[in-house]
Design an enzyme around this catalytic site. Structure first.
Site, PDB file in Angstrom:
ATOM      1  N   ASN A   1      16.820  -0.248 -15.099  1.00  9.74           N
ATOM      2  CA  ASN A   1      17.396  -1.578 -14.892  1.00  9.74           C
ATOM      3  C   ASN A   1      18.578  -1.415 -13.962  1.00  9.74           C
ATOM      4  O   ASN A   1      19.454  -0.576 -14.206  1.00  9.74           O
ATOM      5  CB  ASN A   1      17.832  -2.166 -16.232  1.00  9.74           C
ATOM      6  CG  ASN A   1      18.151  -3.641 -16.149  1.00  9.74           C
ATOM      7  OD1 ASN A   1      18.875  -4.085 -15.269  1.00  9.74           O
ATOM      8  ND2 ASN A   1      17.607  -4.419 -17.070  1.00  9.74           N
ATOM      9  N   PHE A   2      18.634  -2.191 -12.884  1.00  5.03           N
ATOM     10  CA  PHE A   2      19.686  -2.037 -11.888  1.00  5.03           C
ATOM     11  C   PHE A   2      20.840  -3.011 -12.066  1.00  5.03           C
ATOM     12  O   PHE A   2      21.799  -2.985 -11.296  1.00  5.03           O
ATOM     13  CB  PHE A   2      19.090  -2.183 -10.478  1.00  5.03           C
ATOM     14  CG  PHE A   2      18.351  -0.964 -10.032  1.00  5.03           C
ATOM     15  CD1 PHE A   2      19.018   0.098  -9.455  1.00  5.03           C
ATOM     16  CD2 PHE A   2      16.986  -0.857 -10.225  1.00  5.03           C
ATOM     17  CE1 PHE A   2      18.347   1.243  -9.071  1.00  5.03           C
ATOM     18  CE2 PHE A   2      16.296   0.284  -9.845  1.00  5.03           C
ATOM     19  CZ  PHE A   2      16.979   1.341  -9.265  1.00  5.03           C
TER      20      PHE A   2
ATOM     21  N   THR B   1       8.899   0.673 -13.909  1.00  2.82           N
ATOM     22  CA  THR B   1       8.862   1.355 -15.201  1.00  2.82           C
ATOM     23  C   THR B   1       7.407   1.622 -15.605  1.00  2.82           C
ATOM     24  O   THR B   1       6.475   1.149 -14.965  1.00  2.82           O
ATOM     25  CB  THR B   1       9.570   0.519 -16.282  1.00  2.82           C
ATOM     26  OG1 THR B   1       8.930  -0.761 -16.389  1.00  2.82           O
ATOM     27  CG2 THR B   1      11.037   0.301 -15.926  1.00  2.82           C
TER      28      THR B   1
ATOM     29  N   GLY C   1      11.359  -0.418 -19.829  1.00  2.15           N
ATOM     30  CA  GLY C   1      12.107   0.781 -19.460  1.00  2.15           C
ATOM     31  C   GLY C   1      13.545   0.708 -19.933  1.00  2.15           C
ATOM     32  O   GLY C   1      14.142   1.725 -20.323  1.00  2.15           O
TER      33      GLY C   1
ATOM     34  N   HIS D   1      10.697 -10.081 -22.970  1.00  2.00           N
ATOM     35  CA  HIS D   1      10.427 -10.246 -21.538  1.00  2.00           C
ATOM     36  C   HIS D   1       9.346 -11.297 -21.314  1.00  2.00           C
ATOM     37  O   HIS D   1       8.636 -11.684 -22.247  1.00  2.00           O
ATOM     38  CB  HIS D   1       9.975  -8.925 -20.910  1.00  2.00           C
ATOM     39  CG  HIS D   1      11.104  -8.006 -20.570  1.00  2.00           C
ATOM     40  ND1 HIS D   1      11.628  -7.120 -21.472  1.00  2.00           N
ATOM     41  CD2 HIS D   1      11.822  -7.851 -19.428  1.00  2.00           C
ATOM     42  CE1 HIS D   1      12.612  -6.446 -20.898  1.00  2.00           C
ATOM     43  NE2 HIS D   1      12.750  -6.871 -19.665  1.00  2.00           N
ATOM     44  N   HIS D   2       9.208 -11.687 -20.060  1.00  2.00           N
ATOM     45  CA  HIS D   2       8.173 -12.640 -19.659  1.00  2.00           C
ATOM     46  C   HIS D   2       6.778 -12.083 -19.929  1.00  2.00           C
ATOM     47  O   HIS D   2       6.580 -10.866 -20.024  1.00  2.00           O
ATOM     48  CB  HIS D   2       8.327 -12.987 -18.171  1.00  2.00           C
ATOM     49  CG  HIS D   2       8.344 -11.773 -17.280  1.00  2.00           C
ATOM     50  ND1 HIS D   2       7.190 -11.203 -16.784  1.00  2.00           N
ATOM     51  CD2 HIS D   2       9.365 -11.011 -16.817  1.00  2.00           C
ATOM     52  CE1 HIS D   2       7.494 -10.153 -16.036  1.00  2.00           C
ATOM     53  NE2 HIS D   2       8.821 -10.013 -16.043  1.00  2.00           N
TER      54      HIS D   2
ATOM     55  N   GLY E   1      16.107   3.801 -11.756  1.00  2.00           N
ATOM     56  CA  GLY E   1      16.815   2.959 -12.707  1.00  2.00           C
ATOM     57  C   GLY E   1      15.828   2.147 -13.510  1.00  2.00           C
ATOM     58  O   GLY E   1      14.965   1.465 -12.937  1.00  2.00           O
TER      59      GLY E   1
ATOM     60  N   GLU F   1       0.842  -1.183   0.000  1.00  2.00           N
ATOM     61  CA  GLU F   1       0.000   0.000   0.000  1.00  2.00           C
ATOM     62  C   GLU F   1       0.889   1.249   0.000  1.00  2.00           C
ATOM     63  O   GLU F   1       2.106   1.147   0.095  1.00  2.00           O
ATOM     64  CB  GLU F   1      -0.928   0.024   1.218  1.00  2.00           C
ATOM     65  CG  GLU F   1      -0.209   0.136   2.555  1.00  2.00           C
ATOM     66  CD  GLU F   1       0.258  -1.185   3.147  1.00  2.00           C
ATOM     67  OE1 GLU F   1       0.686  -1.171   4.314  1.00  2.00           O
ATOM     68  OE2 GLU F   1       0.210  -2.213   2.445  1.00  2.00           O
TER      69      GLU F   1
ATOM     70  N   LYS G   1       4.982  -9.145 -17.818  1.00  2.00           N
ATOM     71  CA  LYS G   1       5.415  -7.745 -17.800  1.00  2.00           C
ATOM     72  C   LYS G   1       4.311  -6.863 -18.360  1.00  2.00           C
ATOM     73  O   LYS G   1       3.808  -7.105 -19.462  1.00  2.00           O
ATOM     74  CB  LYS G   1       6.712  -7.566 -18.600  1.00  2.00           C
ATOM     75  CG  LYS G   1       7.275  -6.151 -18.501  1.00  2.00           C
ATOM     76  CD  LYS G   1       8.683  -6.071 -19.042  1.00  2.00           C
ATOM     77  CE  LYS G   1       9.229  -4.650 -18.949  1.00  2.00           C
ATOM     78  NZ  LYS G   1       9.256  -4.127 -17.575  1.00  2.00           N
TER      79      LYS G   1
END
Length: 235
Positions: free
Chosen positions: A98-99, A73, A141, A131-132, A96, A32, A135
């Site tokens: 992507n980290f 993203t 992103g 991607h899976h 980010g 939340e 997503k």
């Protein structure tokens, strides 16, 4: 340090595991909107939720004086408002797309290649991300960051769009397939050959580790940051 995880889904659980392995405590696991009460005295918040709630989550943390590392993203039209709020409150915010350490090095490589290819007019650039099927946003992103890196380092392309590259419109193909963590490719194609750079993620742990490292780095800092700052990538 005391970390609040905002968005306790698959990524949140992996972040929790890695953070605890690195000696941190998890003071809140939130599904939340963060408040002073439910953040539990967090020193840093790591936000991996959903596009439709990310802005409110990050805004609440910034207003409460809690530095935020955000990896959600699909909400970036509102990011300038968060950056302005961060500066106004002397807070700390790090986004980010992507980290992953490898992906952030890939970003730098992508920009350098775009500079090298600028004079090679016989080549056309095309991006692809896989991607899976769970997503929610497309393109990813990470793909947007790659596309922006090319646009910013090229006079040939003005903006990115979905599907095929045409004239000054840099194209991104978004594919959803099984349980793929993330694959990103940049192609330069001519009539006689093709250049490709590619990053393939084998698990989500690389993303989670990078987010925790970013949280460690941002503690006690003020300003708007990216993984370039964390990794010391200067160009």
């Amino acid at each position: 340090m005391k970390i609040a995880i905002v968005g306790y889904g698959r990524m949140g659980k992996i972040i929790e595991k890695i953070a605890m392995e690195r000696g941190h405590s998890i003071c809140a696991r939130l599904s939340e909107t963060p408040t002073r009460e439910n953040l539990g005295g967090a020193e840093v918040a790591i936000e991996f939720s959903k596009p439709e709630v990310a802005f409110d989550n990050v805004k609440s943390c910034i207003e409460l004086g809690v530095p935020v590392v955000c990896g959600t993203t699909g909400w970036l039209t509102q990011k300038p408002e968060i950056e302005a709020l961060t500066h106004a409150t002397e807070g700390a915010f790090l986004y980010g797309s992507n980290f992953s350490l490898g992906v952030n090095l890939f970003f730098a490589l992508n920009e350098k290649l775009a500079q090298l290819m600028e004079a090679q007019k016989e080549y056309t650039c095309q991006l692809e991300e896989i991607h899976h099927v769970h997503k929610k946003d497309a393109p990813s992103g990470t793909a947007i960051t790659l596309a922006e890196g090319i646009v910013d380092n090229s006079v040939r392309y003005s903006y990115w769009k979905m599907n095929e590259t045409k004239e000054d419109q840099l194209g991104i193909f978004a594919v959803r397939q099984d349980d793929v963590p993330g694959t990103h490719s940049v192609f330069y194609r001519s009539n006689v050959d093709e250049i490709e750079i590619k990053h393939t993620a084998h698990s989500r742990e690389g993303f989670a580790l990078g987010a925790v490292v970013a949280a460690e780095w941002i503690k006690n800092k003020k300003g708007v940051f990216s993984m370039r700052d964390v990794l010391g990538i200067t160009y």
